[in-house]
Design a protein around this motif. Structure first.
Motif, PDB file in Angstrom:
ATOM      1  N   ARG A  57      -3.234 -12.382   4.909  1.00  0.00           N
ATOM      2  CA  ARG A  57      -3.024 -12.243   3.420  1.00  0.00           C
ATOM      3  C   ARG A  57      -4.277 -12.688   2.877  1.00  0.00           C
ATOM      4  O   ARG A  57      -5.030 -13.527   3.198  1.00  0.00           O
ATOM      5  N   ASN A  58      -4.978 -11.888   2.020  1.00  0.00           N
ATOM      6  CA  ASN A  58      -6.228 -11.771   1.209  1.00  0.00           C
ATOM      7  C   ASN A  58      -7.147 -11.991   2.265  1.00  0.00           C
ATOM      8  O   ASN A  58      -8.350 -12.453   1.998  1.00  0.00           O
ATOM      9  N   GLY A  59      -7.117 -11.322   3.617  1.00  0.00           N
ATOM     10  CA  GLY A  59      -8.167 -11.321   4.513  1.00  0.00           C
ATOM     11  C   GLY A  59      -9.033  -9.950   4.480  1.00  0.00           C
ATOM     12  O   GLY A  59      -8.952  -9.248   3.530  1.00  0.00           O
ATOM     13  N   THR A  60      -9.645 -10.002   5.611  1.00  0.00           N
ATOM     14  CA  THR A  60     -10.273  -8.662   5.680  1.00  0.00           C
ATOM     15  C   THR A  60      -9.500  -7.610   5.714  1.00  0.00           C
ATOM     16  O   THR A  60      -8.246  -7.323   6.417  1.00  0.00           O
ATOM     17  N   LEU A  61      -9.940  -6.419   5.010  1.00  0.00           N
ATOM     18  CA  LEU A  61      -9.133  -5.205   4.839  1.00  0.00           C
ATOM     19  C   LEU A  61      -9.802  -4.085   5.841  1.00  0.00           C
ATOM     20  O   LEU A  61     -11.175  -3.769   5.685  1.00  0.00           O
ATOM     21  N   TYR A  62      -8.982  -3.123   6.136  1.00  0.00           N
ATOM     22  CA  TYR A  62      -9.438  -1.729   6.644  1.00  0.00           C
ATOM     23  C   TYR A  62      -8.615  -0.655   5.847  1.00  0.00           C
ATOM     24  O   TYR A  62      -7.369  -0.789   5.915  1.00  0.00           O
ATOM     25  N   VAL A  63      -9.223   0.216   5.596  1.00  0.00           N
ATOM     26  CA  VAL A  63      -8.655   1.470   5.155  1.00  0.00           C
ATOM     27  C   VAL A  63      -8.872   2.715   6.247  1.00  0.00           C
ATOM     28  O   VAL A  63      -9.971   2.912   6.296  1.00  0.00           O
TER      29      VAL A  63
ATOM     30  N   ALA B 256       1.461  -4.566  -5.066  1.00  0.00           N
ATOM     31  CA  ALA B 256       2.636  -3.825  -5.861  1.00  0.00           C
ATOM     32  C   ALA B 256       3.662  -3.258  -4.764  1.00  0.00           C
ATOM     33  O   ALA B 256       4.901  -3.221  -5.224  1.00  0.00           O
ATOM     34  N   MET B 257       3.588  -3.072  -3.565  1.00  0.00           N
ATOM     35  CA  MET B 257       4.455  -2.623  -2.710  1.00  0.00           C
ATOM     36  C   MET B 257       4.858  -3.610  -1.646  1.00  0.00           C
ATOM     37  O   MET B 257       6.015  -3.527  -1.192  1.00  0.00           O
ATOM     38  N   ASN B 258       4.074  -4.487  -1.499  1.00  0.00           N
ATOM     39  CA  ASN B 258       4.158  -5.642  -0.363  1.00  0.00           C
ATOM     40  C   ASN B 258       3.762  -7.012  -0.711  1.00  0.00           C
ATOM     41  O   ASN B 258       2.554  -7.350  -0.580  1.00  0.00           O
ATOM     42  N   PRO B 259       4.412  -7.543  -1.905  1.00  0.00           N
ATOM     43  CA  PRO B 259       4.009  -8.822  -2.567  1.00  0.00           C
ATOM     44  C   PRO B 259       3.669 -10.036  -1.645  1.00  0.00           C
ATOM     45  O   PRO B 259       2.813 -10.848  -1.401  1.00  0.00           O
ATOM     46  N   TYR B 260       4.139 -10.039  -0.313  1.00  0.00           N
ATOM     47  CA  TYR B 260       4.089 -11.225   0.615  1.00  0.00           C
ATOM     48  C   TYR B 260       3.280 -10.740   1.664  1.00  0.00           C
ATOM     49  O   TYR B 260       3.108 -11.581   2.879  1.00  0.00           O
ATOM     50  N   TRP B 261       2.578  -9.679   1.676  1.00  0.00           N
ATOM     51  CA  TRP B 261       1.769  -9.086   2.782  1.00  0.00           C
ATOM     52  C   TRP B 261       2.321  -9.010   4.091  1.00  0.00           C
ATOM     53  O   TRP B 261       1.782  -9.647   5.275  1.00  0.00           O
ATOM     54  N   ASN B 262       3.657  -8.899   4.058  1.00  0.00           N
ATOM     55  CA  ASN B 262       4.406  -8.681   5.672  1.00  0.00           C
ATOM     56  C   ASN B 262       3.830  -7.621   6.283  1.00  0.00           C
ATOM     57  O   ASN B 262       3.282  -6.453   5.819  1.00  0.00           O
ATOM     58  N   ASP B 263       3.613  -7.643   7.691  1.00  0.00           N
ATOM     59  CA  ASP B 263       3.435  -6.741   8.388  1.00  0.00           C
ATOM     60  C   ASP B 263       4.499  -5.311   8.438  1.00  0.00           C
ATOM     61  O   ASP B 263       5.475  -5.952   8.890  1.00  0.00           O
TER      62      ASP B 263
END
Length: 88
Positions: free
Chosen positions: A6-12, A75-82
């Motif tokens: 959550r709020n970590g490193t992002l990859y697109v 907006a889609m995944n408020p709890y940052w679930n995998d």
């Protein structure tokens, strides 16, 4: 979009086989940015009508501010679930 946490490193990224590609990231099959930084949680995704459209969308999101990407995820995944289990 993948995240380390959550709020970590992002990859697109973009792929034509989401299940396989996430499996590869989770099992660190290819030395890459995601392996180096532990980025293997699927936190957001969307389908596109063509690979060309997917690449355009990927490039668009990569240019966004981090805050915008976080808002998109939440907006889609408020709890940052995998979300990997939900696409199997």
């Amino acid at each position: 979009m993948l995240a380390s946490d959550r709020n970590g490193t992002l990859y697109v990224g973009v792929t034509s086989d989401l299940v396989l590609r996430i499996f590869q990231h989770k099992n660190k099959f290819v030395p890459s940015f995601t392996e180096k930084y532990g980025v293997d949680k699927l936190v957001w995704f969307e389908a596109c009508d063509s690979i060309e459209a997917a690449i355009v969308r990927e490039k668009q999101i990569k240019k966004w501010k981090r805050e915008w990407k976080i808002n998109l995820i939440e907006a889609m995944n408020p709890y940052w679930n995998d979300l990997y289990g939900s696409i199997l």
